[in-house]
Design an enzyme around this catalytic site. Structure first.
Site, PDB file in Angstrom:
ATOM      1  N   GLU A 111       0.848  -1.186   0.000  1.00 40.38           N
ATOM      2  CA  GLU A 111       0.000   0.000   0.000  1.00 40.38           C
ATOM      3  C   GLU A 111       0.892   1.248   0.000  1.00 40.38           C
ATOM      4  O   GLU A 111       1.874   1.322   0.736  1.00 40.38           O
ATOM      5  CB  GLU A 111      -0.905   0.022   1.227  1.00 40.38           C
ATOM      6  CG  GLU A 111      -2.002  -1.026   1.224  1.00 40.38           C
ATOM      7  CD  GLU A 111      -3.262  -0.541   0.506  1.00 40.38           C
ATOM      8  OE1 GLU A 111      -3.253   0.598  -0.011  1.00 40.38           O
ATOM      9  OE2 GLU A 111      -4.244  -1.313   0.489  1.00 40.38           O
ATOM     10  N   HIS A 158      -3.944  -3.169  -8.240  1.00 45.54           N
ATOM     11  CA  HIS A 158      -5.196  -3.731  -7.739  1.00 45.54           C
ATOM     12  C   HIS A 158      -6.264  -3.693  -8.826  1.00 45.54           C
ATOM     13  O   HIS A 158      -7.109  -4.592  -8.923  1.00 45.54           O
ATOM     14  CB  HIS A 158      -5.654  -2.941  -6.509  1.00 45.54           C
ATOM     15  CG  HIS A 158      -6.640  -3.674  -5.664  1.00 45.54           C
ATOM     16  ND1 HIS A 158      -7.199  -3.145  -4.522  1.00 45.54           N
ATOM     17  CD2 HIS A 158      -7.184  -4.919  -5.780  1.00 45.54           C
ATOM     18  CE1 HIS A 158      -8.032  -4.018  -3.984  1.00 45.54           C
ATOM     19  NE2 HIS A 158      -8.036  -5.104  -4.731  1.00 45.54           N
TER      20      HIS A 158
END
Length: 292
Positions: A111, A158
C-alpha cells in the site's frame, strides 16, 4: 561432593524431557519433491486513498484489510512492515489474473499512501505520487522479485486483478519507471507505431480485444460485445499503458499496444558460422624441365 551427582541427575531429567512420546509423528527430511514452487507469485500495488494516520489505523488496527508493506508519504518515505511475507495479508479481495483467483494467498501487497482522487466539475482528478516514494518502491520490488523468484510481469495493480471495482493505483502511477527498471513488460513504442497503421485502416472486432486482454491476464467477458464490463477492463489497460486517455474505447493505439504485448519479439537466427579461410599458396614460377 554431592553436587556432581545432582548435576548428572538434572541433566538426565532434562534429556528425558526432550524424548518424544512413542506415539508422536515421525519425520524423514531426506527427500525433497521436485514439483514445487514459491507460494508467492505476484506483487499487488495499491494506493490508500487516505493520509498516513488513517492508513495506519485501517491497515494496522482494522480487522478487515491489511498489507505486507505500507509506504509512507513522509520526507523521506519509508516502509512499515505490517504483515510478515510468510503470512497472508488481506489486500486483494475478490480478484483474478490468468489461472489464479483470490490472489491474497499468492501475493504480497504493498500500500502506498496517496489520496487517490477527488471529484470535480471537470471530472475525476487523481493525485500524483511522490518521486521519492517510487525511488523507495523500486528497490523493494527488485528484492522481493529476486527472493521469491517472481515471474517477469507479475507485478500488478489492484485494478488489474479487480477491474470491475478498483481503480488503484490509478493513472498517475508511473508504471513506465517500473518497466525501465526491468520489472514489468512494456509495449515497445516503435513496434506500436508500426502496427497502428494497419489497425487504423481496420479496427479489430470487440471479440479480438477481449481475447487479447484475456491472453495478457485480465478477467474479461468473451461475448463479442462492447458492454460496460469490457469497457472497464480496456480502461484499466489504458490507465497503465496510455494514461493520457483511458475512456475504455477500443481504438487503434490500444489495439497496437495489446498486439505488441502478446507478440514476442522475433528472434533473428544467429549468423552462420564461417569456416576460416586458408590463404592460397603463392604462385610458383615455371621450372624448365631437364628432360628432352
Amino acid at each position: 561432593m554431592k553436587i556432581v551427582p545432582l548435576l548428572a541427575l538434572t541433566a538426565l531429567v532434562a534429556g528425558c524431557a526432550t524424548v518424544p512420546p512413542p506415539d508422536a509423528p515421525r519425520f524423514d527430511h531426506s527427500l525433497t519433491a521436485r514439483a514445487q514452487s514459491e507460494r508467492i507469485k505476484y506483487v499487488i500495488l495499491h494506493y490508500t486513498v487516505s493520509d498516513l494516520p488513517r492508513s495506519i489505523n485501517t491497515l494496522a488496527n482494522g480487522t478487515q484489510v491489511s498489507a505486507h508493506y505500507l509506504l509512507t508519504d513522509t520526507s523521506p518515505p519509508f516502509f512499515y512492515t505490517l504483515v510478515d511475507e510468510s503470512r497472508q495479508a488481506n489486500h486483494a479481495g475478490y480478484s483474478n489474473w490468468k489461472i489464479y483467483n483470490q490472489l491474497n494467498a499468492a501475493s504480497i501487497g504493498i500500500e502506498i499512501v496517496n489520496p487517490g482522487f477527488r471529484e470535480t466539475p471537470q471530472g475525476r482528478v487523481y493525485a500524483p505520487f511522490q518521486q521519492a516514494q517510487i525511488d523507495q518502491l523500486i528497490p523493494l520490488l527488485k528484492d522481493i522479485v529476486k527472493r521469491h523468484n517472481i515471474p517477469f510481469g507479475n507485478i500488478l495493480g489492484h485494478n488489474d486483478i479487480a477491474p470491475q471495482r478498483k481503480q488503484d493505483p490509478g493513472p498517475m502511477f508511473p508504471w513506465k519507471q517500473l518497466a525501465d527498471a526491468g520489472l514489468i513488460p512494456w509495449p515497445e513504442p516503435s513496434r506500436v507505431t508500426a502496427r497502428m497503421a494497419g489497425f487504423q485502416e481496420q479496427l479489430p472486432e470487440v471479440s479480438w480485444f477481449q481475447r487479447k486482454l484475456a491472453e495478457i491476464g485480465y478477467a474479461v467477458p468473451q461475448n463479442g460485445e462492447l458492454d460496460q464490463a469490457t469497457r472497464n477492463v480496456i480502461a484499466v489497460f489504458q490507465t497503465k499503458y496510455r494514461p493520457s486517455l483511458y475512456d475504455g474505447t477500443p481504438d487503434a493505439e490500444t489495439a497496437a499496444m495489446m498486439d505488441v504485448l502478446t507478440s514476442p519479439v522475433p528472434q533473428l537466427p544467429p549468423p552462420a558460422a564461417t569456416l576460416p579461410v586458408t590463404p592460397a599458396s603463392p604462385a610458383q614460377p615455371d621450372v624448365p624441365s631437364e628432360s628432352n
